[in-house]
Design an enzyme around this catalytic site. Structure first.
Site, PDB file in Angstrom:
ATOM      1  N   ASP A  30       5.979  -2.779  -1.324  1.00  0.00           N
ATOM      2  CA  ASP A  30       7.081  -3.049  -2.255  1.00  0.00           C
ATOM      3  C   ASP A  30       6.639  -3.189  -3.709  1.00  0.00           C
ATOM      4  O   ASP A  30       7.472  -3.424  -4.587  1.00  0.00           O
ATOM      5  CB  ASP A  30       7.858  -4.289  -1.827  1.00  0.00           C
ATOM      6  CG  ASP A  30       6.993  -5.548  -1.716  1.00  0.00           C
ATOM      7  OD1 ASP A  30       5.845  -5.524  -2.203  1.00  0.00           O
ATOM      8  OD2 ASP A  30       7.476  -6.544  -1.139  1.00  0.00           O
ATOM      9  N   ASP A  84       2.931  -7.549   8.835  1.00  0.00           N
ATOM     10  CA  ASP A  84       3.620  -6.482   8.097  1.00  0.00           C
ATOM     11  C   ASP A  84       2.543  -5.775   7.277  1.00  0.00           C
ATOM     12  O   ASP A  84       2.083  -6.283   6.250  1.00  0.00           O
ATOM     13  CB  ASP A  84       4.693  -7.092   7.200  1.00  0.00           C
ATOM     14  CG  ASP A  84       5.757  -6.095   6.771  1.00  0.00           C
ATOM     15  OD1 ASP A  84       5.794  -4.978   7.321  1.00  0.00           O
ATOM     16  OD2 ASP A  84       6.564  -6.435   5.883  1.00  0.00           O
TER      17      ASP A  84
END
Length: 232
Positions: free
Chosen positions: A32, A143
């Protein structure tokens, strides 16, 4: 009844309040471009927070710099916190982590050896350093940070690199083909190709995990070492 400190410690290790040091877990993927949550002082017992970078990927001297995923923020994830292959069976990388019984103070900058137990990477190992966490993560959840893996909840990639409004590819999951990596910023290409080469485009494979001493190759990139640990 008198209870010894040794007995209390043993009880702590066998109750749900003890952070998981090994077990079974799941993986997802993301990139991100945001500052990792382990990038602030006071999160854990470490020599320093993980390094963050400015919009041009230069390391920031100010560890308190505001997250680029917030309005007016300037701190991004550094591109060298991308995964890479050591050999056909072992790779190094970074991850947002949430483990049962723990908090950021227990896992920030700690390292975990993941052994994949499903999908095309079954039997391969990935050693990750925890650089981030997330409220949307489940228990024993890793993640994995990989360029093009999907921005998820937050997105600083559009501001930093001119990525599409929802990041490259799908917001969750990211791009779907290796050729899409060709159009990535040069510093992100290797980590993007890694997903389709070493990682074989595996789709959220399951893992077993165990806490390990961090490889120096990882801590050299983040600058973050847990107190009392000597990277190898």
């Amino acid at each position: 009844m008198l209870v010894s400190l040794q007995h209390i410690a043993l009880l702590a290790l066998t109750t749900g309040s003890a952070v998981a040091q090994s077990g079974s877990g799941k993986t997802t993927r993301y990139w991100d471009c945001c500052k990792g949550s382990c990038g602030w002082s006071g999160k854990a017992s470490v020599n320093q927070p993980i390094k963050s970078c400015d919009k041009s990927d230069n390391p920031l001297a100010n560890m308190a710099a505001k997250n680029a995923c917030e309005s007016g923020g300037v701190a991004h994830m550094c591109t060298n916190q991308s995964p890479w292959a050591v050999d056909d069976k072992l790779a190094y990388g970074f991850a947002a982590v949430k483990l049962a019984g723990g908090t950021e103070s227990s896992w920030c900058c700690a390292c975990y050896e993941l052994t994949f137990t499903s999908g095309p990477v079954q039997g391969q190992k990935l050693v990750v350093q925890a650089t981030n966490t997330g409220g949307d993560l489940g228990q024993n959840h890793f993640d994995l940070a990989m360029p093009g893996g999907g921005v998820g909840i937050f997105n600083a990639c559009t501001n930093q690199w001119g990525a599409p409004p929802n990041g490259w590819g799908a917001q969750y999951g990211g791009i779907s083909s290796r050729s899409e990596c060709d159009g990535f910023p040069e510093k992100l290409k290797a980590g993007c190709y890694w997903r389709f080469d070493w990682f074989k485009n595996a789709d959220n494979p399951d893992v077993t995990f165990k806490k390990v001493t961090c490889p120096k190759a990882l801590t050299d990139r983040t600058g973050c070492v847990r107190n009392g640990e000597n990277p190898v």
